[in-house]
Design a protein around this motif. Structure first.
Motif, PDB file in Angstrom:
ATOM      1  N   LEU A 265       0.836  -1.189   0.000  1.00 45.74           N
ATOM      2  CA  LEU A 265       0.000   0.000   0.000  1.00 45.74           C
ATOM      3  C   LEU A 265       0.873   1.242   0.000  1.00 45.74           C
ATOM      4  O   LEU A 265       2.014   1.216   0.421  1.00 45.74           O
ATOM      5  N   GLY A 266       0.314   2.347  -0.487  1.00 45.49           N
ATOM      6  CA  GLY A 266       1.000   3.612  -0.351  1.00 45.49           C
ATOM      7  C   GLY A 266       1.733   4.072  -1.576  1.00 45.49           C
ATOM      8  O   GLY A 266       2.169   5.213  -1.630  1.00 45.49           O
ATOM      9  N   SER A 267       1.923   3.235  -2.579  1.00 50.68           N
ATOM     10  CA  SER A 267       2.620   3.690  -3.773  1.00 50.68           C
ATOM     11  C   SER A 267       1.747   4.683  -4.517  1.00 50.68           C
ATOM     12  O   SER A 267       0.521   4.644  -4.463  1.00 50.68           O
ATOM     13  N   VAL A 268       2.384   5.596  -5.237  1.00 44.29           N
ATOM     14  CA  VAL A 268       1.645   6.611  -5.986  1.00 44.29           C
ATOM     15  C   VAL A 268       0.749   5.955  -7.024  1.00 44.29           C
ATOM     16  O   VAL A 268      -0.425   6.296  -7.154  1.00 44.29           O
ATOM     17  N   SER A 269       1.292   4.987  -7.756  1.00 46.01           N
ATOM     18  CA  SER A 269       0.488   4.360  -8.804  1.00 46.01           C
ATOM     19  C   SER A 269      -0.734   3.656  -8.224  1.00 46.01           C
ATOM     20  O   SER A 269      -1.827   3.710  -8.803  1.00 46.01           O
ATOM     21  N   ARG A 270      -0.570   3.008  -7.073  1.00 49.09           N
ATOM     22  CA  ARG A 270      -1.723   2.326  -6.477  1.00 49.09           C
ATOM     23  C   ARG A 270      -2.785   3.340  -6.072  1.00 49.09           C
ATOM     24  O   ARG A 270      -3.987   3.129  -6.306  1.00 49.09           O
ATOM     25  N   LYS A 271      -2.385   4.446  -5.457  1.00 48.65           N
ATOM     26  CA  LYS A 271      -3.357   5.460  -5.057  1.00 48.65           C
ATOM     27  C   LYS A 271      -4.101   6.018  -6.264  1.00 48.65           C
ATOM     28  O   LYS A 271      -5.316   6.246  -6.215  1.00 48.65           O
ATOM     29  N   VAL A 272      -3.365   6.239  -7.342  1.00 54.63           N
ATOM     30  CA  VAL A 272      -4.008   6.755  -8.553  1.00 54.63           C
ATOM     31  C   VAL A 272      -5.002   5.737  -9.099  1.00 54.63           C
ATOM     32  O   VAL A 272      -6.135   6.074  -9.453  1.00 54.63           O
ATOM     33  N   ILE A 273      -4.596   4.462  -9.175  1.00 50.04           N
ATOM     34  CA  ILE A 273      -5.485   3.421  -9.675  1.00 50.04           C
ATOM     35  C   ILE A 273      -6.770   3.352  -8.856  1.00 50.04           C
ATOM     36  O   ILE A 273      -7.877   3.269  -9.390  1.00 50.04           O
ATOM     37  N   VAL A 274      -6.616   3.383  -7.546  1.00 46.68           N
ATOM     38  CA  VAL A 274      -7.767   3.184  -6.670  1.00 46.68           C
ATOM     39  C   VAL A 274      -8.710   4.380  -6.686  1.00 46.68           C
ATOM     40  O   VAL A 274      -9.929   4.222  -6.733  1.00 46.68           O
ATOM     41  N   HIS A 275      -8.166   5.596  -6.692  1.00 49.01           N
ATOM     42  CA  HIS A 275      -8.994   6.759  -6.401  1.00 49.01           C
ATOM     43  C   HIS A 275      -9.434   7.581  -7.611  1.00 49.01           C
ATOM     44  O   HIS A 275     -10.399   8.341  -7.507  1.00 49.01           O
ATOM     45  N   THR A 276      -8.761   7.468  -8.742  1.00 46.61           N
ATOM     46  CA  THR A 276      -9.205   8.266  -9.875  1.00 46.61           C
ATOM     47  C   THR A 276     -10.447   7.665 -10.518  1.00 46.61           C
ATOM     48  O   THR A 276     -10.645   6.442 -10.502  1.00 46.61           O
ATOM     49  N   SER A 277     -11.276   8.528 -11.093  1.00 44.27           N
ATOM     50  CA  SER A 277     -12.430   8.059 -11.857  1.00 44.27           C
ATOM     51  C   SER A 277     -12.071   7.850 -13.316  1.00 44.27           C
ATOM     52  O   SER A 277     -12.877   7.343 -14.094  1.00 44.27           O
ATOM     53  N   LYS A 278     -10.848   8.228 -13.688  1.00 38.73           N
ATOM     54  CA  LYS A 278     -10.408   8.129 -15.077  1.00 38.73           C
ATOM     55  C   LYS A 278      -9.817   6.750 -15.366  1.00 38.73           C
ATOM     56  O   LYS A 278      -9.416   6.018 -14.468  1.00 38.73           O
ATOM     57  N   CYS A 279      -9.754   6.425 -16.644  1.00 40.07           N
ATOM     58  CA  CYS A 279      -9.013   5.248 -17.058  1.00 40.07           C
ATOM     59  C   CYS A 279      -7.524   5.501 -16.831  1.00 40.07           C
ATOM     60  O   CYS A 279      -7.064   6.643 -16.908  1.00 40.07           O
ATOM     61  N   VAL A 280      -6.766   4.439 -16.532  1.00 45.78           N
ATOM     62  CA  VAL A 280      -5.354   4.577 -16.173  1.00 45.78           C
ATOM     63  C   VAL A 280      -4.508   3.627 -17.000  1.00 45.78           C
ATOM     64  O   VAL A 280      -4.837   2.438 -17.132  1.00 45.78           O
ATOM     65  N   LEU A 281      -3.415   4.154 -17.542  1.00 39.88           N
ATOM     66  CA  LEU A 281      -2.426   3.325 -18.214  1.00 39.88           C
ATOM     67  C   LEU A 281      -1.200   3.228 -17.316  1.00 39.88           C
ATOM     68  O   LEU A 281      -0.582   4.239 -16.970  1.00 39.88           O
ATOM     69  N   ILE A 282      -0.846   2.001 -16.929  1.00 37.38           N
ATOM     70  CA  ILE A 282       0.308   1.747 -16.069  1.00 37.38           C
ATOM     71  C   ILE A 282       1.459   1.232 -16.920  1.00 37.38           C
ATOM     72  O   ILE A 282       1.300   0.292 -17.708  1.00 37.38           O
ATOM     73  N   VAL A 283       2.638   1.856 -16.753  1.00 38.47           N
ATOM     74  CA  VAL A 283       3.831   1.466 -17.507  1.00 38.47           C
ATOM     75  C   VAL A 283       4.948   1.154 -16.521  1.00 38.47           C
ATOM     76  O   VAL A 283       5.213   1.942 -15.608  1.00 38.47           O
ATOM     77  N   HIS A 284       5.619   0.021 -16.712  1.00 38.49           N
ATOM     78  CA  HIS A 284       6.700  -0.384 -15.814  1.00 38.49           C
ATOM     79  C   HIS A 284       8.049   0.115 -16.289  1.00 38.49           C
ATOM     80  O   HIS A 284       8.337   0.114 -17.485  1.00 38.49           O
ATOM     81  N   GLY A 285       8.862   0.495 -15.331  1.00 37.11           N
ATOM     82  CA  GLY A 285      10.193   0.973 -15.659  1.00 37.11           C
ATOM     83  C   GLY A 285      11.156  -0.134 -16.000  1.00 37.11           C
ATOM     84  O   GLY A 285      12.127   0.077 -16.719  1.00 37.11           O
ATOM     85  N   ASP A 286      10.892  -1.356 -15.505  1.00 41.44           N
ATOM     86  CA  ASP A 286      11.841  -2.452 -15.742  1.00 41.44           C
ATOM     87  C   ASP A 286      11.318  -3.405 -16.776  1.00 41.44           C
ATOM     88  O   ASP A 286      11.687  -4.569 -16.828  1.00 41.44           O
ATOM     89  N   SER A 287      10.430  -2.929 -17.636  1.00 41.23           N
ATOM     90  CA  SER A 287       9.867  -3.803 -18.662  1.00 41.23           C
ATOM     91  C   SER A 287      10.928  -4.181 -19.685  1.00 41.23           C
ATOM     92  O   SER A 287      11.681  -3.347 -20.164  1.00 41.23           O
TER      93      SER A 287
END
Length: 293
Positions: A265-287
């Motif tokens: 818990l507590g990561s920025v991306s997780r907070k954005v995923i959980v709380h925004t009403s918008k669609c979210v695109l997640i991109v990994h840095g170590d891909s």
């Protein structure tokens, strides 16, 4: 471009299907449905009855899938110039989605942010969150209708994950040229605690960074608006996502892959995923997989 679209019979899955049809015309699409037998609780059953229960459940889930999967395929086939095919597999939803992605190497995974299972324990924070933080390629979480991508909020912070997010927008063909608000956030320590001279230096450095990002995006035809925020990064991103009226939030995830790390818990991306009403695109840095590579 290859898209892996994970679906069930939920409203959020229907929204994901329509989003793919509207925003990614011309892609090759694999529609994946997972029969997650183990997701349905049966603690009240004896061991002797569990297998019979599973057989009946499997038959019911398959009958449901036979109703909605052809509709999804027909919807997308009318909008695409390349293959649209359906795969149904049994197993734990997140595991099967990630395994399928590892073998088929899509450029993008799309799924509803809720609704990959009707069981409440598998809502956001489990299936969709595990996929978003476990996949090698970008993951689009559809939380609402997405008829077009006209304006994107790209949250960046100089991390490897941010660099990858910029590369996805700048170097690939996931999205057509559109408006992009590039937001970087000066944390509270910089905004409130440091002397004015250091604050000014921090903002100057942030401005220089945003200029560099803009130089990568502009050649692709994006209308780029650099923006510096101050405060808690997740809170600022969420606020601007609503104020700017964007269709999509794009953010990097810092390598939270597998095991307990993916549940932190507590990561920025997780907070954005959980709380925004918008669609979210997640991109990994170590891909290790780059779209179109």
């Amino acid at each position: 471009m290859k898209v892996l679209l994970a679906v069930d019979k939920s409203l959020h899955a229907e929204q994901a299907v329509r989003a793919v049809g509207a925003c990614f015309s011309g892609a090759e699409v694999e529609i994946l449905h997972v029969l997650d037998i183990e997701a349905v609780p049966h603690s009240h059953l004896s061991a002797a009855l569990i297998e019979e229960y599973h057989q009946r459940l499997r038959a019911g889930l398959q009958a449901d899938a036979n109703q909605f999967l052809p509709k999804y395929q027909a919807t997308l086939s009318s909008a695409f110039f390349r293959n649209v095919y359906v795969t149904a597999r049994e197993g734990r939803a997140a595991d099967v989605i990630l395994q399928t992605a590892a073998s088929s190497r899509p450029d993008l995974i799309v799924l509803g942010a809720r609704g990959l299972s009707e069981i409440q324990s598998l809502l956001l924070g489990s299936v969709s969150y595990r996929v978003a933080h476990g996949a090698a390629c970008p993951v689009l979480l559809v939380k609402s209708e997405l008829p077009a991508i006209r304006k994107v909020l790209l949250a960046v912070d100089r991390s490897e994950a941010s660099d990858r997010a910029v590369q996805v927008l700048a170097g690939e063909t996931l999205f057509p040229p559109c408006g992009v608000v590039v937001l970087t956030v000066c944390p509270p320590s910089l905004a409130d605690l440091l002397p004015e001279a250091l604050r000014h230096h921090g903002h100057a450095s942030a401005s220089e960074y945003l200029t560099a990002v803009k130089s990568q995006l502009a050649p692709r035809g994006y209308a780029v608006e650099p923006l510096i925020g101050e405060g808690d990064p997740a809170a600022v991103i969420l606020a601007y996502a609503e104020q700017e009226g964007v269709d999509l939030v794009v953010t990097g995830a810092r390598g939270l892959r597998g095991g307990l790390k993916s549940l932190l818990l507590g990561s920025v991306s997780r907070k954005v995923i959980v709380h925004t009403s918008k669609c979210v695109l997640i991109v990994h840095g170590d891909s290790g997989h780059v779209a179109g590579a």
